[in-house]
Enzyme design. Structure first.
Site, PDB file in Angstrom:
ATOM      1  N   ASP A  63      30.372  16.385 -61.591  1.00 14.59           N
ATOM      2  CA  ASP A  63      31.235  16.525 -60.413  1.00 14.59           C
ATOM      3  C   ASP A  63      32.480  15.671 -60.676  1.00 14.59           C
ATOM      4  OD1 ASP A  63      32.509  16.271 -57.951  1.00 14.59           O
ATOM      5  OD2 ASP A  63      30.642  16.242 -56.803  1.00 14.59           O
TER       6      ASP A  63
ATOM      7  N   TYR B 171      27.517  12.197 -53.580  1.00 17.68           N
ATOM      8  CA  TYR B 171      27.938  12.561 -52.231  1.00 17.68           C
ATOM      9  C   TYR B 171      26.692  12.880 -51.391  1.00 17.68           C
ATOM     10  CZ  TYR B 171      29.629  15.718 -48.591  1.00 17.68           C
ATOM     11  OH  TYR B 171      29.859  16.339 -47.395  1.00 17.68           O
TER      12      TYR B 171
ATOM     13  N   LYS C 169      39.516  18.566 -52.034  1.00 16.96           N
ATOM     14  CA  LYS C 169      40.044  17.208 -52.232  1.00 16.96           C
ATOM     15  C   LYS C 169      41.334  17.238 -53.057  1.00 16.96           C
ATOM     16  CE  LYS C 169      36.401  16.219 -49.864  1.00 16.96           C
ATOM     17  NZ  LYS C 169      35.192  16.774 -50.301  1.00 16.96           N
TER      18      LYS C 169
ATOM     19  N   ARG D 195      34.353  40.495 -53.229  1.00 17.18           N
ATOM     20  CA  ARG D 195      33.343  39.464 -53.530  1.00 17.18           C
ATOM     21  C   ARG D 195      33.252  39.291 -55.044  1.00 17.18           C
ATOM     22  NH1 ARG D 195      28.477  41.143 -53.649  1.00 17.18           N
ATOM     23  NH2 ARG D 195      28.462  42.213 -51.640  1.00 17.18           N
TER      24      ARG D 195
HETATM   25  C1  LIG Z   1      32.234  14.096 -54.754  1.00 15.25           C
HETATM   26  C2  LIG Z   1      32.025  15.269 -53.837  1.00 15.25           C
HETATM   27  N1  LIG Z   1      31.417  16.369 -54.300  1.00 15.25           N
HETATM   28  C3  LIG Z   1      31.194  17.445 -53.514  1.00 15.25           C
HETATM   29  C4  LIG Z   1      31.579  17.439 -52.178  1.00 15.25           C
HETATM   30  C5  LIG Z   1      31.302  18.641 -51.326  1.00 15.25           C
HETATM   31  O1  LIG Z   1      32.464  19.417 -51.195  1.00 15.25           O
HETATM   32  P1  LIG Z   1      32.839  20.295 -49.905  1.00 15.25           P
HETATM   33  O2  LIG Z   1      33.008  19.355 -48.750  1.00 15.25           O
HETATM   34  O3  LIG Z   1      34.105  20.982 -50.316  1.00 15.25           O
HETATM   35  O4  LIG Z   1      31.724  21.256 -49.681  1.00 15.25           O
HETATM   36  C6  LIG Z   1      32.229  16.318 -51.655  1.00 15.25           C
HETATM   37  C7  LIG Z   1      32.639  16.298 -50.248  1.00 15.25           C
HETATM   38  O5  LIG Z   1      33.041  15.282 -49.728  1.00 15.25           O
HETATM   39  C8  LIG Z   1      32.446  15.201 -52.510  1.00 15.25           C
HETATM   40  O6  LIG Z   1      33.044  14.087 -52.056  1.00 15.25           O
END
Ligand SMILES: Cc1ncc(COP(=O)(O)O)c(C=O)c1O
Length: 411
Positions: free
Chosen positions: A180, A108, A205, A56
């Site tokens: 992000d 998101y 992604k 961890r």
């Molecule tokens: C722009 C963005 N940030 C964060 C996330 C969250 O990521 P995760 O699905 O890996 O938890 C997503 C998920 O679609 C996203 O599109």
């Protein structure tokens, strides 16, 4: 002599993507970082170990991936998590009850859900603003504001935040700017260079790029911030497993190659869509008609493969989603294969309908994640999927022209 990667020689992004953070494995010299599938490490004596005690806290495969992403983001410390949401949740543990956060209104859906349904009840407060306009960010700051959190480009409306301007506003108030960077990837945008304090990704992604794992990663430059995140990483424990870290590390080796093809496909498909439904209904930052195209050119080095299209009605959106044959109807984005979705009913279903309507995220909006297939095949697929599209009634004209305009200050 042990061959070690010489950081000074690796000035190119592609070279760093392939080599950064990785060392030849000491036992046999394996060129690829092994998957250290272990929970614990044998210690040589009391208080004597090889720097690893429990997975961890640290794991060699995870560390290689963390160093790699840190190098790609021009940062110094990386932290890999079990998901993008796990990553953001851990970042939010930097704050305390009573702190105020300014967040982009279009993020998101899961980000909004985490803030609205969980963290708000633990004493954090949030203001959601249209961060396209730096003045609106500045106006939302209070003495309790500890961070500005933005997604740029945003999911799914492809809105941009001027990162340098947002960093300046944050730092004037001793707050952090958290970006992000999932949609752009470090290949096209490096927020730390523009003044951000924390950059994070859903590595699910583009960074992994093959739709076969779920993960997140945060990168910082500041040593104190890194110490605090390291503590949370281990204490809260939402860490990436070694196999997921290995898959994502394998993914980043081709990030530069994939992003170039995502970008080619994105540009060609956006042009085709603009001809088909009108440029005012195509949300693609690479189109000169996008209201923030100039900002995109200034703070990014490419536009990528994410496009949203206002189809006017849910029925027309459904027609396209149900007739594509290469694009697959699925949530997520950033993989080698092309995906298509309806954000209102899928990725952003957790955002209340009135909030979606207020920001212009309609039921007729579709989102395309253009993969790396051959461009003519993707265009051919859309061409056949658009055949027989129901007509838009005059009173249900596409909505973007009504809502998606910004002041000059935001451009
Ligand atoms: C722009 C963005 N940030 C964060 C996330 C969250 O990521 P995760 O699905 O890996 O938890 C997503 C998920 O679609 C996203 O599109």
């Amino acid at each position: 002599m042990t061959r070690v990667f010489d950081e000074d020689l690796a000035t190119g992004f592609g070279t760093r993507a392939i080599h950064a953070g990785q060392r030849p494995e000491p036992l046999a010299g394996a060129i690829m970082t092994p998957v250290y599938l272990t929970s614990t490490y044998v210690q040589e004596g009391l208080g004597r170990n090889k720097g690893y005690e429990y997975s961890r806290g640290t794991n060699p495969t995870r560390e290689a991936f963390e160093r790699n992403v840190a190098a790609l983001e021009n940062g110094t410390h990386g932290f890999a998590f079990s998901s993008g949401m796990g990553c953001l949740d851990s970042i939010m543990k930097l704050f305390r009850a009573g702190d105020h956060i300014v967040c982009g209104e279009n993020v998101y859906g899961g980000t909004f859900r985490l803030f609205d349904k969980i963290l708000q009840h633990m004493g954090l407060s949030f203001s959601y603003v249209d961060t396209r306009d730096p003045q609106r960010i500045a106006d939302a700051m209070t003495p309790a504001t500890r961070a500005i959190i933005v997604e740029t480009p945003s999911n799914p409306l492809m809105r941009l935040t001027d990162i340098a301007a947002a960093a300046e506003i944050a730092h004037r108030r001793d707050a952090l700017l958290v970006v992000d960077n999932t949609f752009a990837s470090p290949y096209f945008q490096q927020p730390l260079d523009l003044g951000a304090d924390i950059v994070f990704h859903s590595t699910t992604k583009y960074l992994n790029g093959h739709s076969d794992m779920v993960g997140g990663c945060a990168v910082v430059r500041d040593d104190d911030l890194a110490e605090r995140l390291k503590f949370i990483h281990n204490a809260a424990g939402a860490v990436a497993g070694p196999f997921d870290a290995w898959l994502a590390l394998r993914g980043t080796k081709t990030l530069h190659l994939r992003m170039r093809q995502h970008d080619i496909n994105g540009r060609e498909i956006a042009k085709w869509l603009a001809n088909r439904v009108g440029p005012e209904n195509v949300y693609y930052i690479g189109l000169p008609t996008h209201p923030q195209h100039e900002l995109a050119k200034r703070q990014m080095s490419g536009f990528g493969g994410m496009i949203s299209v206002e189809m006017g009605t849910r029925e027309r959106a459904a027609h396209v989603l149900e007739h594509v044959r290469i694009f697959a109807l699925a949530e997520s984005l950033g993989g080698v294969e092309s995906l298509i979705s309806q954000p209102a009913g899928m990725t952003h279903a957790s955002v209340p309908p009135e909030r979606r309507a207020a920001m212009g995220l309609s039921d007729g909006l579709i989102r395309l994640s253009c993969g790396v297939e051959d461009t003519p095949d993707l265009l051919g697929d859309l061409d056949q999927a658009f055949e027989g599209l129901p007509q838009v009634k005059a009173d249900r004209a596409p909505a973007r022209s009504r809502r998606d305009t910004i002041s000059a200050a935001g451009a």
